[in-house]
Design an enzyme around this catalytic site. Structure first.
Site, PDB file in Angstrom:
ATOM      1  N   LYS A 189       0.868  -1.010  -0.166  1.00 47.01           N
ATOM      2  CA  LYS A 189       0.022  -0.214   0.064  1.00 47.01           C
ATOM      3  C   LYS A 189       1.063   0.942   0.270  1.00 47.01           C
ATOM      4  O   LYS A 189       1.469   1.707   0.963  1.00 47.01           O
ATOM      5  CB  LYS A 189      -0.807   0.218   1.302  1.00 47.01           C
ATOM      6  CG  LYS A 189      -2.393   1.214   1.089  1.00 47.01           C
ATOM      7  CD  LYS A 189      -2.510   1.608   2.208  1.00 47.01           C
ATOM      8  CE  LYS A 189      -1.218   2.792   3.027  1.00 47.01           C
ATOM      9  NZ  LYS A 189      -1.445   4.127   2.222  1.00 47.01           N
ATOM     10  N   GLU A 264      10.684   1.499  10.288  1.00 48.31           N
ATOM     11  CA  GLU A 264      11.714   2.758   9.667  1.00 48.31           C
ATOM     12  C   GLU A 264      10.926   4.151  10.268  1.00 48.31           C
ATOM     13  O   GLU A 264       9.667   4.094   9.177  1.00 48.31           O
ATOM     14  CB  GLU A 264      11.997   2.956   8.429  1.00 48.31           C
ATOM     15  CG  GLU A 264      13.148   3.660   8.301  1.00 48.31           C
ATOM     16  CD  GLU A 264      13.226   5.026   8.016  1.00 48.31           C
ATOM     17  OE1 GLU A 264      12.819   6.077   9.051  1.00 48.31           O
ATOM     18  OE2 GLU A 264      13.309   5.281   6.418  1.00 48.31           O
ATOM     19  N   CYS A 298      13.115  10.854   6.748  1.00 45.74           N
ATOM     20  CA  CYS A 298      13.803  11.329   8.591  1.00 45.74           C
ATOM     21  C   CYS A 298      14.754  10.998   9.202  1.00 45.74           C
ATOM     22  O   CYS A 298      15.501  11.374  10.704  1.00 45.74           O
ATOM     23  CB  CYS A 298      13.140   9.768   8.695  1.00 45.74           C
ATOM     24  SG  CYS A 298      13.922   8.079   6.850  1.00 45.74           S
ATOM     25  N   GLU A 398       9.785  15.857  15.333  1.00 47.19           N
ATOM     26  CA  GLU A 398      10.095  15.720  13.904  1.00 47.19           C
ATOM     27  C   GLU A 398       9.301  17.033  12.964  1.00 47.19           C
ATOM     28  O   GLU A 398       7.881  17.280  13.096  1.00 47.19           O
ATOM     29  CB  GLU A 398      10.375  14.911  13.638  1.00 47.19           C
ATOM     30  CG  GLU A 398      10.274  14.018  12.818  1.00 47.19           C
ATOM     31  CD  GLU A 398      10.116  12.760  11.445  1.00 47.19           C
ATOM     32  OE1 GLU A 398      11.303  12.043  11.078  1.00 47.19           O
ATOM     33  OE2 GLU A 398       9.176  11.796  12.100  1.00 47.19           O
TER      34      GLU A 398
END
Length: 504
Positions: A189, A264, A298, A398
């Site tokens: 997906k 991750e 990331c 983040e």
């Protein structure tokens, strides 16, 4: 910040049509539902995709289950798997321009970067192809003359692969070829914001001759598609890249069947700069690290921890370089930084900057959204904040945008403490001409990757993944293959040497 000119690039005449790939057949959703993706940079309709639901997800998972259990891929030779993966790599290289254009329009990233990522992904497929032919276990022949044991490595089974919007093709290529090299079957997906290059890859897999059902693609949203892929009993493993919050939800859903989960996730990645560092080289790497992919990465080097004695000088260099970075039209080959993925995400970035300034941080550069002449999309200016304290959200969360937070330190111990005082642990960097300083830092930093005197260099051979809430498991390298393998021990007795347990 410099602005590149808008270019007259031939946009697609019609939106790309994305359909599900289920058991080797391209199909629409049973209810006819679709969803659109409008370019965040150019405001044009890029793609219209089938919107999957529970029925399509169930069908795709069942197809992958059948394909695994009947051995059409899981029991073929490593040579056969390798040969097909190499064909796919060649087909990727032959389709770089077509795939890069769509990925640029869907994501807002510069086309030069998209070309590099698509072309570079072919190397991941070739490396995985090499691993497919070197897969082996162990033997134990020192257990006695009448005993022999072997340890086998077998494909884990059906793998759900869920990928993000920031590097849709690259991240898929860090997962899928390794899963296929191991002998797994998969359901994929992609993000609903960047679905099209995954569909294009499905076309290439069919062209390469992959058996039906080995790779299935379902387009749609986390609910219900992603949720069902995470919890379904037929699925043996989930491999996910995305936010930490969604990663936690996937782990919770997968726990119902105790399936393996590889994650991750996010990062708040520091670069620590010591007084003896090459400041010009460090400043360039810092500038690259925070603005690459508009900071929507990331691995973004979104905070620097710099020694007090050189902090002002280094910040001045980074500010000067930031003013030269080419922001602008993603279709201009000279552009280095493109548009933000969505207006909602841009507002999130702005809120972090406003809150940091209100808490006492000083804005050295940028801090606001900007408009590109001739384009309807939204862009965010390169932003640098100094006088950031460790407790501020801008130093801990983040942000996922082109925003740099600057902290300072006096000693190695203080620098390491600042690095490790975070919920994330994806990557870290250290800048020093003293190898002992670099090694001491590398040993103590709680991060899955530590770069010394560089930033974001990566190779298919080198494992990638995070500590703490940056994830679990590894991608790339032999460790990336091992994620998709189960260990089975086979213990054999030679001759009729087993003593009876029941006494006469």
């Amino acid at each position: 910040m410099t602005m590149t000119a808008a270019v007259s690039h031939p946009l697609p005449r019609a939106p790309f049509t994305g359909r599900h790939l289920i058991d080797g057949i391209w199909c629409d959703s049973a209810d006819g539902g679709t969803f659109d993706r409008v370019s965040p940079s150019h405001g044009v309709l890029v793609s219209r995709s089938a919107r999957g639901g529970a029925a399509e997800t169930e069908a795709a998972i069942s197809a992958a289950r059948r394909a695994f259990d009947d051995g059409r891929w899981s029991r073929v030779t490593g040579k056969e798997r390798s040969t097909l993966l190499l064909k796919v790599a060649d087909l990727i290289e032959a389709n770089v321009e077509r795939m890069a254009l769509v990925e640029t329009l869907e994501s807002g990233k510069p086309i030069a970067q998209a070309r590099g990522e698509v072309a570079g992904a072919a190397d991941l497929w070739r490396y995985a192809a090499a691993l497919a032919r070197t897969l082996h276990g162990d033997s134990h022949n020192s257990l006695g003359e009448d005993m022999l044991a072997v340890v086998l490595k077998e494909p884990i089974g059906v793998v759900s692969i869920i990928t993000p919007w920031n590097f849709p093709f690259w991240i898929l290529s860090q997962k899928l070829p390794f899963a296929l090299a191991a002998g797994c079957t998969c359901v994929i997906k992609p993000s609903e914001m960047t679905p099209s290059t995954t569909v294009m890859l499905g076309e290439l897999l069919i062209e390469a001759g992959l058996p039906a059902g080995v790779v299935n693609i379902v387009l749609g949203f986390g609910q219900p598609v992603g949720a069902l892929m995470a919890e379904h009993a037929f699925v043996d493993m989930v491999s996910f890249t995305g936010s930490t919050s969604v990663g936690k939800a996937i782990s919770a859903a997968a726990s119902k069947t105790l399936k393996k989960v590889a994650l991750e996730l996010g990062g708040k990645n520091p670069q620590v700069v010591f007084p003896d560092a090459d400041l010009d080289a460090a400043a360039d790497a810092i500038t690259f690290g925070v603005y690459f992919n508009a900071g929507e990465c990331c691995n973004s080097g979104s905070r620097i921890i710099v020694h007090e004695d050189i902090a002002d000088a280094l910040v001045e260099k980074v500010v000067a370089l930031s003013r030269k970075v080419a922001f602008g039209d993603p279709l201009n080959p000279e552009t280095q930084v493109g548009a933000i993925i969505s207006l909602a995400h841009q507002e999130k970035i702005s809120a972090y900057v406003r809150d940091a300034v209100a808490a006492g941080a000083q804005l050295k550069l940028g801090g606001e959204a900007v408009r590109h002449p001739g384009l309807p999309g939204d862009f965010f200016a390169p932003t640098i904040l100094t006088h950031v304290s460790p407790e501020m959200p801008i130093a801990r969360d983040e942000v996922f945008g082109p925003v740099l937070a600057v902290l300072t330190f006096r000693t190695l111990d203080e620098a390491v403490s600042l690095v490790n005082d975070a919920s994330y642990g994806l990557s870290a960097g250290v800048w020093s001409e003293n190898v002992h300083t670099c090694l001491a830092f590398a040993r103590r930093a709680e991060a899955g990757t530590v770069w010394t005197n560089t930033w974001m260099d990566g190779f298919p051979e080198v494992a990638f993944g995070g500590f703490k809430q940056s994830g679990q498991g590894r991608e790339n390298g032999r460790y990336g293959l091992d994620e998709f393998l189960e260990i089975k021990s086979v213990v054999m007795r030679i001759g009729r040497t087993r003593p009876n347990w029941v006494r006469d």
